[in-house]
Design an enzyme around this catalytic site. Sequence first.
Site, PDB file in Angstrom:
ATOM      1  N   THR A  18       0.679  -1.281  -0.042  1.00 37.37           N
ATOM      2  CA  THR A  18      -0.037  -0.020   0.020  1.00 37.37           C
ATOM      3  C   THR A  18       0.813   1.188  -0.043  1.00 37.37           C
ATOM      4  OG1 THR A  18      -0.342   0.063   2.310  1.00 37.37           O
ATOM      5  CG2 THR A  18      -1.984  -1.068   1.070  1.00 37.37           C
ATOM      6  N   MET A  95      11.016  -6.675   4.057  1.00 33.15           N
ATOM      7  CA  MET A  95      11.274  -7.505   5.178  1.00 33.15           C
ATOM      8  C   MET A  95      12.462  -8.104   5.184  1.00 33.15           C
ATOM      9  SD  MET A  95       8.786  -6.603   6.975  1.00 33.15           S
ATOM     10  CE  MET A  95       7.023  -6.091   7.125  1.00 33.15           C
ATOM     11  N   LYS A  96      13.489  -7.564   4.527  1.00 32.82           N
ATOM     12  CA  LYS A  96      14.920  -8.242   4.722  1.00 32.82           C
ATOM     13  C   LYS A  96      16.001  -6.987   4.935  1.00 32.82           C
ATOM     14  CE  LYS A  96      14.548 -12.527   3.080  1.00 32.82           C
ATOM     15  NZ  LYS A  96      12.948 -12.326   3.229  1.00 32.82           N
ATOM     16  N   HIS A 114       9.316   2.659   8.611  1.00 32.80           N
ATOM     17  CA  HIS A 114       9.438   1.677   9.814  1.00 32.80           C
ATOM     18  C   HIS A 114       7.976   2.139  10.618  1.00 32.80           C
ATOM     19  CE1 HIS A 114      10.270  -0.976  13.060  1.00 32.80           C
ATOM     20  NE2 HIS A 114      10.357  -0.043  13.894  1.00 32.80           N
ATOM     21  N   ASP A 146      21.039   2.117   7.386  1.00 32.06           N
ATOM     22  CA  ASP A 146      22.458   1.754   7.556  1.00 32.06           C
ATOM     23  C   ASP A 146      22.607   0.494   7.878  1.00 32.06           C
ATOM     24  OD1 ASP A 146      21.426   1.915  10.281  1.00 32.06           O
ATOM     25  OD2 ASP A 146      22.467   3.436  10.848  1.00 32.06           O
ATOM     26  N   ALA A 147      23.698   0.089   8.512  1.00 35.64           N
ATOM     27  CA  ALA A 147      23.926  -1.312   8.766  1.00 35.64           C
ATOM     28  C   ALA A 147      23.202  -2.020   9.847  1.00 35.64           C
ATOM     29  CB  ALA A 147      25.464  -1.758   9.075  1.00 35.64           C
ATOM     30  N   ASP A 150      16.634  -0.625  11.733  1.00 34.44           N
ATOM     31  CA  ASP A 150      15.783   0.626  11.956  1.00 34.44           C
ATOM     32  C   ASP A 150      16.876   1.368  12.552  1.00 34.44           C
ATOM     33  OD1 ASP A 150      13.763  -0.747  10.585  1.00 34.44           O
ATOM     34  OD2 ASP A 150      13.171  -1.645  12.511  1.00 34.44           O
TER      35      ASP A 150
HETATM   36  C1  GAR Z   1       4.335  -0.882   6.670  1.00 36.00           C
HETATM   37  O1  GAR Z   1       3.749  -0.344   7.720  1.00 36.00           O
HETATM   38  C2  GAR Z   1       5.915  -0.732   6.798  1.00 36.00           C
HETATM   39  O2  GAR Z   1       6.330   0.309   7.684  1.00 36.00           O
HETATM   40  C3  GAR Z   1       6.136  -2.185   7.558  1.00 36.00           C
HETATM   41  O3  GAR Z   1       5.581  -3.043   6.632  1.00 36.00           O
HETATM   42  C4  GAR Z   1       4.370  -2.288   6.304  1.00 36.00           C
HETATM   43  C5  GAR Z   1       4.104  -2.550   4.921  1.00 36.00           C
HETATM   44  O4  GAR Z   1       3.006  -2.275   4.343  1.00 36.00           O
HETATM   45  N1  GAR Z   1       7.557  -2.420   7.221  1.00 36.00           N
HETATM   46  C6  GAR Z   1       8.346  -2.987   8.205  1.00 36.00           C
HETATM   47  O5  GAR Z   1       7.842  -3.529   9.366  1.00 36.00           O
HETATM   48  C7  GAR Z   1       9.575  -3.188   8.180  1.00 36.00           C
HETATM   49  N2  GAR Z   1      10.292  -3.549   9.447  1.00 36.00           N
HETATM   50  P1  GAR Z   1       2.582  -2.308   2.709  1.00 36.00           P
HETATM   51  O6  GAR Z   1       3.326  -3.197   2.163  1.00 36.00           O
HETATM   52  O7  GAR Z   1       0.909  -2.247   2.573  1.00 36.00           O
HETATM   53  O8  GAR Z   1       3.304  -0.796   2.255  1.00 36.00           O
END
Ligand code: GAR
EC number: 2.1.2.2
Length: 206
Positions: A18, A95-96, A114, A146-147, A150
Amino acid sequence: MPDRRPARLVVLVSGSGTNLQALLDACADPAYGASVVAVGADRDDIEGLARADRASVPTFVTKVGQFTSRDHWDRALADRVGAFEPDLVVLAGFMKLVGEDFLARFGGRTVNTHPALSPSFPGMHGPADALAYGVKVTGATLFVVDAGVDTGAIVAQVAVPVEDDDDVDALHERIKAAERVMLVDTVGRMAREGYVVDGRRVRLGG
Ligand code: GAR
């Protein structure tokens, strides 16, 4: 206004996309100043890739399991991204963790969104961790990757209230609504105005 070409965005996703959709919608307006030139993922069959297809944006999938090591995957991902010559790489629900090679090529111009107010609640479960802790305000953070997990320099944040009857999904949906607006506003400003990363401080506008 100077006649500048739109900034080239490569967006990486792992799920529903989204946030990607919000960027695609914004980029439809030439005044936004950016264009999504490719969408990459670490897995097949996700709505994020379908959204890119529907917008006629090229996609690629680079899965960790296709490689003998995480480092090889990281290098391959950097090559796929690099082929599209991005000005900015946007991790939007990716998610990597990217690794050394990726950061050597795209560090300083890769941002991640995040679903928590950094430095609170890093990692994969920002909304659940905020709920479990009992905070009354959480939100979303856009940062320069960065490394760490978050930990990068913060570009923008938005606060979101936690309601008494929230469960994780309700809270995450409220965060995502605010997060999409923040992401679109901030990426657009980065594209149009430029930005400076000075240690932990990020300033929009050259
Ligand atoms: C978002 O809230 C993003 O911040 C989170 O996943 C969701 C993706 O939503 N990301 C993380 O948690 C990364 N650590 P989307 O696929 O609907 O854009």
